[in-house]
Design an enzyme around this catalytic site. Structure first.
Site, short mmCIF file in Angstrom:
data_model
loop_
_atom_site.label_atom_id
_atom_site.label_comp_id
_atom_site.label_asym_id
_atom_site.label_seq_id
_atom_site.Cartn_x
_atom_site.Cartn_y
_atom_site.Cartn_z
N ARG A 257 0.85 -1.19 0.00
CA ARG A 257 0.00 0.00 0.00
C ARG A 257 0.89 1.23 0.00
O ARG A 257 1.84 1.33 0.76
CB ARG A 257 -0.87 -0.01 1.27
CG ARG A 257 -1.78 1.19 1.35
CD ARG A 257 -2.95 0.93 2.28
NE ARG A 257 -2.53 0.79 3.65
CZ ARG A 257 -3.10 1.42 4.68
NH1 ARG A 257 -4.11 2.23 4.47
NH2 ARG A 257 -2.70 1.22 5.91
N ASN B 182 -4.31 -8.19 -4.93
CA ASN B 182 -3.61 -9.11 -4.03
C ASN B 182 -4.31 -10.45 -3.88
O ASN B 182 -3.65 -11.48 -3.76
CB ASN B 182 -3.39 -8.45 -2.67
CG ASN B 182 -2.16 -7.55 -2.73
OD1 ASN B 182 -1.16 -7.92 -3.33
ND2 ASN B 182 -2.25 -6.39 -2.15
N ARG C 71 -7.02 0.46 1.52
CA ARG C 71 -6.78 -0.99 1.52
C ARG C 71 -7.67 -1.70 0.49
O ARG C 71 -7.27 -2.68 -0.11
CB ARG C 71 -7.03 -1.57 2.91
CG ARG C 71 -5.94 -1.23 3.89
CD ARG C 71 -6.31 -1.70 5.26
NE ARG C 71 -5.89 -3.06 5.51
CZ ARG C 71 -6.66 -4.12 5.40
NH1 ARG C 71 -7.91 -3.97 5.04
NH2 ARG C 71 -6.21 -5.31 5.66
N HIS D 259 -7.08 -6.97 10.24
CA HIS D 259 -5.85 -6.18 10.34
C HIS D 259 -6.04 -4.93 9.48
O HIS D 259 -5.58 -4.84 8.35
CB HIS D 259 -4.65 -6.99 9.85
CG HIS D 259 -3.40 -6.16 9.74
ND1 HIS D 259 -2.75 -5.62 10.83
CD2 HIS D 259 -2.69 -5.74 8.66
CE1 HIS D 259 -1.70 -4.92 10.42
NE2 HIS D 259 -1.66 -4.97 9.10
N ASP E 203 -0.37 -5.80 15.43
CA ASP E 203 -1.31 -4.90 16.11
C ASP E 203 -1.27 -5.15 17.62
O ASP E 203 -1.32 -4.23 18.42
CB ASP E 203 -2.73 -5.13 15.58
CG ASP E 203 -2.76 -5.09 14.07
OD1 ASP E 203 -2.55 -4.00 13.52
OD2 ASP E 203 -2.96 -6.15 13.44
C1 LMR Z 1 0.96 -2.19 8.98
O1 LMR Z 1 0.08 -2.47 9.79
O2 LMR Z 1 2.01 -1.64 9.28
C2 LMR Z 1 0.73 -2.51 7.54
O3 LMR Z 1 -0.10 -3.61 7.44
C3 LMR Z 1 0.15 -1.32 6.86
C4 LMR Z 1 -0.07 -1.54 5.40
O4 LMR Z 1 -1.21 -1.35 4.95
O5 LMR Z 1 0.87 -1.94 4.70
#
Ligand code: LMR
Length: 345
Positions: A64, A77, A70, A159, A131
């Site tokens: 991204r 993807n 997203r 996520h 996370d």
């Molecule tokens: C993150 O949480 O750092 C990545 O998943 C963010 C992303 O969308 O690449």
């Protein structure tokens, strides 16, 4: 990741265009003289790359970029992960573990698992450990304690920015985190939105998606599942109806890790606020699943293999050979072979 004495053989998959940078990575691995690194192979062929793999970390996805949603990434993807699911199913070692890191990780896990007819959904995990680590770090910072003293922080759902970092069961040094922090407004406000948006914050600062912290979380995830951990770990796994979440989603829930596998922590009380947060992230996953339906085989029914696995486990726990054989009959072919060889050894 797999223990202090476990030698590893790395099989690295790159796109054809990426082979030159991959060569550089392989040289650096060689130059690192890592005592446990037995061999390194680089390939752009999925089946060669996943061949006989015991652990597969699916980190490669279209990244991204700043300002990108997203949802823009979903279709591009998901197609990549359908191919990876097929190749894993055809070539990975029976009982292998797959961790999906590339975004949108939960729905990519669903697509990969659905395209892997000879594997079970339990083999596929979507990573929300990053996370969880972020949330634990923020809680430790607020309370002024070491991060190792924080446990039972839960990440529910996707996520993504709808995830629900939940501290209602969290502890700090064995005391309820809420009682130590004494700031409910922060715990249900700034804390939640900061964890939800941390990935985007890193992208804005670095101009690229998180790398080192994501790699560290992937290592933590596999290590805790494989070697065991006293702490709960949040993992995106096939929703099995617990907490009212069904629908064949890869939804993050707290898991216990006794070693070699994970089990969902079930039956936790859920208050009204938590329920609404959990529903919101579920709704996003349902929308993502529906957006990639065209990549799921029409015969796909996420619930069925899981029920088959439960029947096998019950037979196994009862040590009932006849029932084990019966239950394994309806499993994917490669699983039947693994059960047969386990029974004869
Ligand atoms: C993150 O949480 O750092 C990545 O998943 C963010 C992303 O969308 O690449």
């Amino acid at each position: 990741m797999l223990g202090k004495d476990q030698p590893v053989r790395l099989q690295l998959i790159e796109t054809k265009q990426g082979m030159s940078p991959l060569k550089g990575v392989m040289m650096e691995l060689e130059d690192g003289a890592f005592p446990l690194l037995e061999s390194v192979k680089g390939t752009s062929d999925l089946e060669e790359g996943f061949g006989d793999a015991n652990f597969s970390l699916l980190v490669g996805a279209m990244p991204r970029k700043q300002g990108m949603e997203r949802s823009d990434l979903l279709s591009a993807n998901a197609a990549i992960f359908a191919d990876q699911g097929k190749a894993l199913s055809a070539t990975a070692a029976p009982g292998s573990r797959v961790l999906i890191v590339g975004n949108p990780a939960n729905t990519n896990a669903l697509v990969a698992a659905a395209n892997a007819p000879d594997m079970l959904p339990e083999q596929f995990m979507a990573m929300t450990r990053l996370d969880q680590s972020r949330a634990e770090g923020m809680i430790a910072g607020k309370a002024g304690v070491d991060v190792k003293d924080v446990d039972r922080v839960i990440i529910w759902g996707n996520h993504s920015a709808t995830q629900y970092p939940d501290v209602s069961h969290a502890r700090i040094g064995g005391r309820w985190a809420k009682d130590v922090i004494k700031d409910d407004k922060w715990l249900t406000g700034d804390f939640v939105s900061k964890v939800q948006k941390r990935g985007a914050e890193v992208i804005a600062a670095r101009g690229a998606s998180s790398a080192a912290s994501a790699a560290s979380a992937a290592i933590d995830n596999i290590r805790d599942v494989h070697l065991g951990s006293k702490k709960w770990q949040s993992i995106g796994v096939l929703s099995d109806g617990s907490y009212g979440i069904g629908g064949g989603l890869w939804y993050s829930v707290p898991c216990a890790c006794p070693g070699l596998h994970y089990t969902r922590v079930k039956g936790l009380p859920v208050d009204e606020y938590s329920a609404s947060m959990m529903n919101a992230t579920e709704a996003e996953l349902v929308a993502e699943r529906d957006a990639v339906r065209h990549l799921l085989p029409s015969s796909y029914d996420a619930g069925v293999p899981l029920q088959k696995l439960v029947a096998l486990k019950e037979a196994w726990d009862a040590n009932d050979k006849a029932r084990i054989q019966e239950a394994s009959k309806s499993l994917p072919a490669r699983f039947q072979a693994a059960v047969k060889s386990a029974l004869s050894s």
